[in-house]
Design a protein around this motif. Structure first.
Motif, mmCIF file in Angstrom:
data_model
loop_
_atom_site.group_PDB
_atom_site.id
_atom_site.type_symbol
_atom_site.label_atom_id
_atom_site.label_comp_id
_atom_site.label_asym_id
_atom_site.label_seq_id
_atom_site.Cartn_x
_atom_site.Cartn_y
_atom_site.Cartn_z
ATOM 1 N N VAL A 11 0.837 -1.194 0.000
ATOM 2 C CA VAL A 11 0.000 0.000 0.000
ATOM 3 C C VAL A 11 0.877 1.252 0.000
ATOM 4 N N ALA A 12 0.460 2.243 -0.792
ATOM 5 C CA ALA A 12 1.095 3.555 -0.782
ATOM 6 C C ALA A 12 0.081 4.581 -0.280
ATOM 7 N N VAL A 13 0.541 5.494 0.558
ATOM 8 C CA VAL A 13 -0.303 6.568 1.090
ATOM 9 C C VAL A 13 0.167 7.884 0.494
ATOM 10 N N VAL A 14 -0.742 8.601 -0.143
ATOM 11 C CA VAL A 14 -0.429 9.924 -0.697
ATOM 12 C C VAL A 14 -1.387 10.919 -0.042
ATOM 13 N N GLU A 15 -0.891 11.644 0.938
ATOM 14 C CA GLU A 15 -1.713 12.523 1.774
ATOM 15 C C GLU A 15 -0.853 13.713 2.211
ATOM 16 N N LEU A 19 0.042 14.835 9.855
ATOM 17 C CA LEU A 19 -0.515 14.090 10.982
ATOM 18 C C LEU A 19 -1.438 12.987 10.496
ATOM 19 N N PHE A 20 -2.340 13.328 9.567
ATOM 20 C CA PHE A 20 -3.269 12.320 9.040
ATOM 21 C C PHE A 20 -2.512 11.245 8.277
ATOM 22 N N ARG A 21 -1.467 11.650 7.553
ATOM 23 C CA ARG A 21 -0.668 10.678 6.805
ATOM 24 C C ARG A 21 0.012 9.695 7.753
ATOM 25 N N VAL A 37 4.455 0.613 1.695
ATOM 26 C CA VAL A 37 5.722 0.662 0.975
ATOM 27 C C VAL A 37 6.112 2.080 0.571
ATOM 28 N N ALA A 38 5.179 3.024 0.700
ATOM 29 C CA ALA A 38 5.478 4.422 0.393
ATOM 30 C C ALA A 38 4.492 5.303 1.134
ATOM 31 N N SER A 39 4.965 6.455 1.619
ATOM 32 C CA SER A 39 4.107 7.414 2.297
ATOM 33 C C SER A 39 4.632 8.797 1.956
ATOM 34 N N VAL A 40 3.905 9.513 1.103
ATOM 35 C CA VAL A 40 4.373 10.797 0.582
ATOM 36 C C VAL A 40 3.251 11.819 0.644
ATOM 37 N N GLY A 41 3.609 13.095 0.422
ATOM 38 C CA GLY A 41 2.640 14.165 0.606
ATOM 39 C C GLY A 41 2.306 14.992 -0.608
ATOM 40 N N LEU A 60 -5.161 7.761 -2.130
ATOM 41 C CA LEU A 60 -4.860 9.076 -2.675
ATOM 42 C C LEU A 60 -5.788 10.131 -2.103
ATOM 43 N N ASP A 61 -5.209 11.146 -1.470
ATOM 44 C CA ASP A 61 -5.976 12.325 -1.091
ATOM 45 C C ASP A 61 -6.351 13.058 -2.375
ATOM 46 N N ILE A 62 -7.595 13.513 -2.479
ATOM 47 C CA ILE A 62 -8.012 14.204 -3.693
ATOM 48 C C ILE A 62 -7.326 15.560 -3.824
ATOM 49 N N ASP A 63 -7.190 16.277 -2.711
ATOM 50 C CA ASP A 63 -6.630 17.630 -2.741
ATOM 51 C C ASP A 63 -5.169 17.608 -2.319
ATOM 52 N N LEU A 64 -4.281 17.685 -3.290
ATOM 53 C CA LEU A 64 -2.842 17.720 -3.036
ATOM 54 C C LEU A 64 -2.313 19.113 -3.349
ATOM 55 N N PRO A 65 -1.229 19.525 -2.705
ATOM 56 C CA PRO A 65 -0.747 20.902 -2.890
ATOM 57 C C PRO A 65 -0.245 21.208 -4.295
ATOM 58 N N ASP A 66 0.163 20.202 -5.020
ATOM 59 C CA ASP A 66 0.719 20.441 -6.360
ATOM 60 C C ASP A 66 -0.031 19.686 -7.453
ATOM 61 N N GLY A 67 -1.259 19.282 -7.162
ATOM 62 C CA GLY A 67 -2.025 18.556 -8.166
ATOM 63 C C GLY A 67 -3.280 17.947 -7.575
#
Length: 223
Positions: A11-15, A19-21, A37-41, A60-67
């Motif tokens: 699983v990869a977390v993109v958040e 804190l939530f991540r 296996v990955a945790s990025v923001g 995947l968080d829908i609202d990311l700072p760069d996309g």
């Protein structure tokens, strides 16, 4: 199917919220059969980290700072057709799943950060995403009502209950346990609602995914 459930699901977390991540990462790491296996923001970090073959399910968080997380999911799925995608959002944006390009539309899940999502539901949603099954947030579905004149509005009360639980990712056995009826009765209701909704047995399409999307399309969420 992207990975058998007997194997560890990567699983990869993109958040973007640290804190939530970290909470997601810790929670997932403690679940049986999962490995983070990955945790990025950010969108850019995700593009660098989620290489083909390295991940089975991306949260995947829908609202990311760069996309946008949906655009990221579309891009990743086109590179990795077997990747499971589970969207997270602080807003009720579940109907965005209806705007997905047809070539990647099957098997996306959606959970709201604001609903009472349990660890059990999160685990079920990740496992469902790993095998291409659509899971919609059950708390949001509970507030949805069929639109007048729609095929979903033609379902009986029990068929609608079954459809809503099906769309939240439950198996026939799980639906039966929830409603206190036999698994055979559930299958009969599923067959009947497929007929009402005009969902055929095309082997190239998962009928449960089609049914979940029809529910999303033909209902409105109350405030």
């Amino acid at each position: 199917m992207s990975t058998p459930l007997a194997e560890v699901i990567r699983v990869a977390v993109v958040e973007d919220q640290p804190l939530f991540r970290s909470m997601l990462e810790r929670t997932l790491a403690q679940m049986p059969g999962l490995r983070v296996v990955a945790s990025v923001g950010t969108f850019a970090e995700a593009r660098a980290a989620l290489r083909p073959g390295s991940v089975d399910v991306a949260l995947l968080d829908i609202d990311l700072p760069d996309g946008n997380g949906i655009a990221l999911g579309v891009m990743l799925r086109r590179e990795q057709p077997r990747l499971g995608v589970l969207l997270l959002s602080a807003h009720d944006a579940m109907d965005l799943l209806l705007d997905l390009p047809p070539d990647v539309a099957d098997g996306w899940g959606y959970l709201s950060k604001n609903s009472s999502t349990s660890e059990e539901l999160l685990l079920s949603a990740v496992r469902s995403a790993a095998v291409g099954v659509t899971v919609l947030d059950p708390e949001l579905l509970a507030r949805a009502t069929p639109r007048a004149g729609s095929d979903v509005a033609r379902l009986t009360h029990r068929q609608y209950e079954v459809l809503r639980l099906l769309a939240s990712g439950l198996s026939n056995a799980g639906i039966g346990e929830q409603l206190g009826i036999t698994e055979k009765s559930v299958q009969n209701h599923v067959n009947a609602l497929y007929a009402t909704l005009g969902i055929d047995a095309d082997p190239s399409r998962n009928p449960r995914v089609s049914a979940a999307l029809r529910l999303l399309e033909e209902t409105g969420t109350g405030t």
